[in-house]
Design a protein around this motif. Structure first.
Motif, short mmCIF file in Angstrom:
data_model
loop_
_atom_site.label_atom_id
_atom_site.label_comp_id
_atom_site.label_asym_id
_atom_site.label_seq_id
_atom_site.Cartn_x
_atom_site.Cartn_y
_atom_site.Cartn_z
N CYS A 1 9.26 3.53 -10.94
CA CYS A 1 10.30 4.46 -11.40
C CYS A 1 11.15 4.98 -10.23
CB CYS A 1 9.68 5.63 -12.15
SG CYS A 1 8.95 5.20 -13.74
N GLN B 1 15.51 4.16 -9.06
CA GLN B 1 16.52 5.21 -9.09
C GLN B 1 17.67 4.89 -8.12
OE1 GLN B 1 16.41 7.88 -11.31
NE2 GLN B 1 14.69 6.64 -12.07
N THR B 2 18.83 4.73 -8.65
CA THR B 2 20.00 4.35 -7.83
C THR B 2 20.46 5.49 -6.92
OG1 THR B 2 21.46 4.98 -9.66
CG2 THR B 2 20.80 2.66 -9.51
N LYS B 3 20.16 6.73 -7.28
CA LYS B 3 20.61 7.87 -6.49
C LYS B 3 19.65 8.23 -5.35
CE LYS B 3 23.35 9.93 -10.19
NZ LYS B 3 23.64 11.15 -10.99
N LYS C 1 13.33 5.74 -0.32
CA LYS C 1 12.47 4.85 -1.11
C LYS C 1 11.31 4.29 -0.27
CE LYS C 1 15.85 3.39 -4.59
NZ LYS C 1 16.61 2.24 -5.16
N MET D 1 18.64 13.37 -10.30
CA MET D 1 18.03 12.30 -11.09
C MET D 1 18.27 12.56 -12.57
SD MET D 1 14.39 12.07 -9.05
CE MET D 1 13.70 10.87 -10.18
N LYS D 2 18.16 11.52 -13.35
CA LYS D 2 18.25 11.69 -14.79
C LYS D 2 17.08 12.55 -15.27
CE LYS D 2 20.65 7.35 -15.78
NZ LYS D 2 20.59 6.05 -16.50
N ALA E 1 14.13 10.60 -16.62
CA ALA E 1 13.41 9.89 -15.56
C ALA E 1 12.54 10.86 -14.77
CB ALA E 1 14.40 9.19 -14.63
N SER E 2 13.11 12.02 -14.41
CA SER E 2 12.35 13.02 -13.67
C SER E 2 11.14 13.50 -14.46
CB SER E 2 13.26 14.20 -13.34
OG SER E 2 12.53 15.25 -12.74
#
Length: 248
Positions: A79, A83-85, A91, A137-138, A141-142
Motif C-alpha cells: 500500500c 502511493q504516488t504522493k 518509500k 494521502m487518500k 488508503a490511509s
C-alpha cells in the motif's frame, strides 16, 4: 535420528536411575503391596496430558499470529509503495523500517532476543508516518493502512505474550515430582501382581516394566518442555521463524 533422541536428557537418566534402584530394593527386600494403579493415571497422566495440550495450543496460536503479522506487513508495504504522493526516498526508508520490524520481532522470539521495545519503536514509526502524511494521502488508503498496522501491532503483542507467559509452572513441577515418585509407588504394586501371576523368579520382567513405564512418562514430560517455548529453535517441533522473515 535426532527426532528420536531429542526426548532424552538428564531427567531421563534420573528417572531411570530411581526406577532401577527402586526395583533392586523391591526384589532384595521382597517389598510388595496391593495398590490400585488407576490413581497413577489421575495423579500423573491427566495433568501431563493437560500441559502437553496447552503447550501445543500455544504453538498453534503463535503460528497463527506470526502469519497474520507477516501478511499485514506485506500489505502495508504494498500500500505504501503504491502511493504516488510518497517520494522514492521515503518509500525506501519505509521499506527499510518494515524489514526492521520483521527482523527485530524474529530476533526477539529467537534464542538471542532483541528487546520487545525495539520492535514496538520500529512499528510506531510507520504509524506516526501515516498520521503525519494522512492529509496528503487518500482517506481510504490511509484508513486501510492504519487498519493493517493495527493487525501487525496486535500480532506483535499476542506473540510476545505467548513467549513470556507459559503453561502453569506449578503443574509442570507437580508432574515432574510425581514422575520421580512414580517408581516408588508402581514397582512394589506391580511386583505384588507378578507374584500373584507366578512370575516370582522372572526379575527381568519387573525391571523391564518399571524402566519402560518411567521412560514413557519422562519422555512425555520432555516433549512438553520442548513445546513450552516454540521459538527457541532447540526442539524439532519449534516454529520455523525464517518462514516469517520479510527480508527473505
Amino acid at each position: 535420528m535426532e527426532k528420536y533422541l531429542v526426548i532424552i536428557n538428564w531427567r531421563t537418566f534420573v528417572a531411570l536411575a530411581i526406577t532401577a534402584l527402586t526395583t533392586h530394593f523391591t526384589l532384595e527386600k521382597n517389598f510388595q503391596y496391593n495398590f490400585d494403579l488407576t490413581m497413577i493415571s489421575i495423579a500423573i497422566i491427566f495433568p501431563l496430558v493437560f500441559t502437553i495440550r496447552g503447550a501445543f495450543k500455544r504453538r498453534e496460536k503463535a503460528i497463527e499470529h506470526l502469519s497474520k503479522f507477516k501478511s499485514g506487513l506485506i500489505t502495508v508495504d504494498i500500500c505504501l509503495q503504491s502511493q504516488t504522493k510518497i517520494g522514492e526516498e521515503d518509500k525506501k526508508a519505509l521499506k527499510q523500517i518494515i524489514e526492521n520490524i520483521s527482523r527485530y520481532l524474529l530476533e526477539y522470539l529467537g534464542p538471542e532476543p532483541t528487546p520487545i521495545e525495539t520492535v514496538r519503536a520500529e512499528a510506531k514509526k510507520i504509524s506516526d508516518y501515516i498520521k503525519e502524511r494522512s492529509v496528503s494521502m487518500k482517506f481510504n488508503a490511509s484508513l486501510k493502512i492504519q487498519g493493517f498496522m493495527r493487525d501487525v501491532l496486535q500480532s506483535i503483542e499476542n506473540t510476545a505474550a505467548i513467549k513470556e507467559h507459559r503453561t502453569p509452572t506449578s503443574i509442570r513441577a507437580y508432574c515432574l515430582i510425581f514422575i520421580y515418585l512414580y517408581p516408588i509407588i508402581y514397582i512394589p504394586s506391580i511386583y505384588f501382581r507378578l507374584l500373584e501371576g507366578g512370575s516370582k523368579s522372572d526379575s527381568w520382567i519387573l525391571y523391564s516394566l518399571g524402566l519402560i513405564s518411567s521412560f514413557i512418562l519422562i519422555s512425555l514430560f520432555n516433549v512438553q518442555e520442548q513445546l513450552e517455548n516454540p521459538f527457541d529453535q532447540k526442539g524439532v517441533d519449534d516454529v520455523k521463524l525464517e518462514m516469517f522473515d520479510m527480508n527473505k
